[in-house]
Scaffold this motif. Structure first.
Motif, mmCIF file in Angstrom:
data_model
loop_
_atom_site.group_PDB
_atom_site.id
_atom_site.type_symbol
_atom_site.label_atom_id
_atom_site.label_comp_id
_atom_site.label_asym_id
_atom_site.label_seq_id
_atom_site.Cartn_x
_atom_site.Cartn_y
_atom_site.Cartn_z
ATOM 1 N N GLU A 23 0.828 -1.212 0.000
ATOM 2 C CA GLU A 23 0.000 0.000 0.000
ATOM 3 C C GLU A 23 0.859 1.258 0.000
ATOM 4 O O GLU A 23 0.480 2.275 -0.576
ATOM 5 C CB GLU A 23 -0.955 0.000 1.193
ATOM 6 N N SER A 26 2.123 1.698 -3.602
ATOM 7 C CA SER A 26 1.089 2.191 -4.512
ATOM 8 C C SER A 26 0.658 3.620 -4.176
ATOM 9 O O SER A 26 -0.080 4.228 -4.936
ATOM 10 C CB SER A 26 -0.128 1.269 -4.495
ATOM 11 N N LYS A 75 -4.724 -7.052 5.756
ATOM 12 C CA LYS A 75 -4.006 -7.927 4.832
ATOM 13 C C LYS A 75 -4.938 -8.461 3.748
ATOM 14 O O LYS A 75 -6.082 -8.833 4.021
ATOM 15 C CB LYS A 75 -3.391 -9.085 5.631
ATOM 16 N N ASP A 76 -4.414 -8.499 2.517
ATOM 17 C CA ASP A 76 -5.143 -9.129 1.415
ATOM 18 C C ASP A 76 -5.562 -10.528 1.839
ATOM 19 O O ASP A 76 -4.816 -11.231 2.503
ATOM 20 C CB ASP A 76 -4.229 -9.249 0.183
ATOM 21 N N GLY A 77 -6.746 -10.934 1.461
ATOM 22 C CA GLY A 77 -7.252 -12.241 1.847
ATOM 23 C C GLY A 77 -8.078 -12.182 3.122
ATOM 24 O O GLY A 77 -8.793 -13.133 3.447
ATOM 25 N N ARG A 79 -9.630 -9.006 3.865
ATOM 26 C CA ARG A 79 -10.479 -7.831 3.676
ATOM 27 C C ARG A 79 -11.927 -8.273 3.487
ATOM 28 O O ARG A 79 -12.192 -9.374 3.055
ATOM 29 C CB ARG A 79 -9.986 -7.020 2.484
ATOM 30 N N LYS A 109 -10.902 5.734 0.793
ATOM 31 C CA LYS A 109 -12.020 4.814 1.059
ATOM 32 C C LYS A 109 -13.142 5.546 1.805
ATOM 33 O O LYS A 109 -13.512 5.187 2.914
ATOM 34 C CB LYS A 109 -11.536 3.614 1.882
#
Length: 153
Positions: A23, A26, A75-77, A79, A109
């Motif tokens: 993050e 990006s 963490k991804d997965g 969310r 967001k």
């Protein structure tokens, strides 16, 4: 799935930085080096499932009345499971315990924070020290699409 929340320790910094790295790269989250995280370690709340770090956030105090939820990451997965919402609620409870009146968020967001009761405010109303202390370090400064929101406690 049981989520455990705890205050961060200095030994957590490497895992925290690894979790947030994508993050930061990006440009979604502002980079904070190890020394900056260490200086503010008391601000961070971590979320674990088992022994796995799955998220964290910080409650950064700006004034005796104003704090900011920042560095929120899940963490991804993991969310979409309300971990981020629970982390923000932990930060809000901490703010209330400290006597904070308002909590700020700068975010991409917007709808996430609005679901928890934050409302959009003009960026011009942000404290000047916030803009110069953090925003100037951002790779998107001065052209920023982040939305500023606030929640009254």
């Amino acid at each position: 799935m049981k989520i455990r929340f705890s205050k961060a320790k200095l030994t957590n910094i490497p895992a925290m930085q690894e979790l947030v790295r994508p993050e930061v790269e990006s440009g979604v989250i502002l980079e904070r080096n190890s020394d900056e995280v260490a200086t503010n370690i008391r601000s961070y709340t971590l979320a674990y499932i088992g022994d796995e770090l799955v998220g964290f956030t910080a409650l950064h105090i700006h004034t005796i009345e104003l704090a900011e939820v920042r560095s929120l990451i899940v963490k991804d997965g993991f969310r979409g499971q309300k971990i981020g919402e629970q982390l923000v609620k932990c930060a809000l409870e901490e703010g209330m315990d400290l006597g904070i009146k308002r909590v700020l968020s700068l975010t991409y967001k917007q709808s996430f924070f609005e679901r928890i009761g934050f409302v959009e405010i003009p960026k011009e109303s942000l404290p000047e020290h916030k803009i110069w202390a953090d925003c100037i370090k951002c790779k998107h400064f001065p052209i920023c699409n982040e939305v500023s929101l606030i929640k009254e406690l």
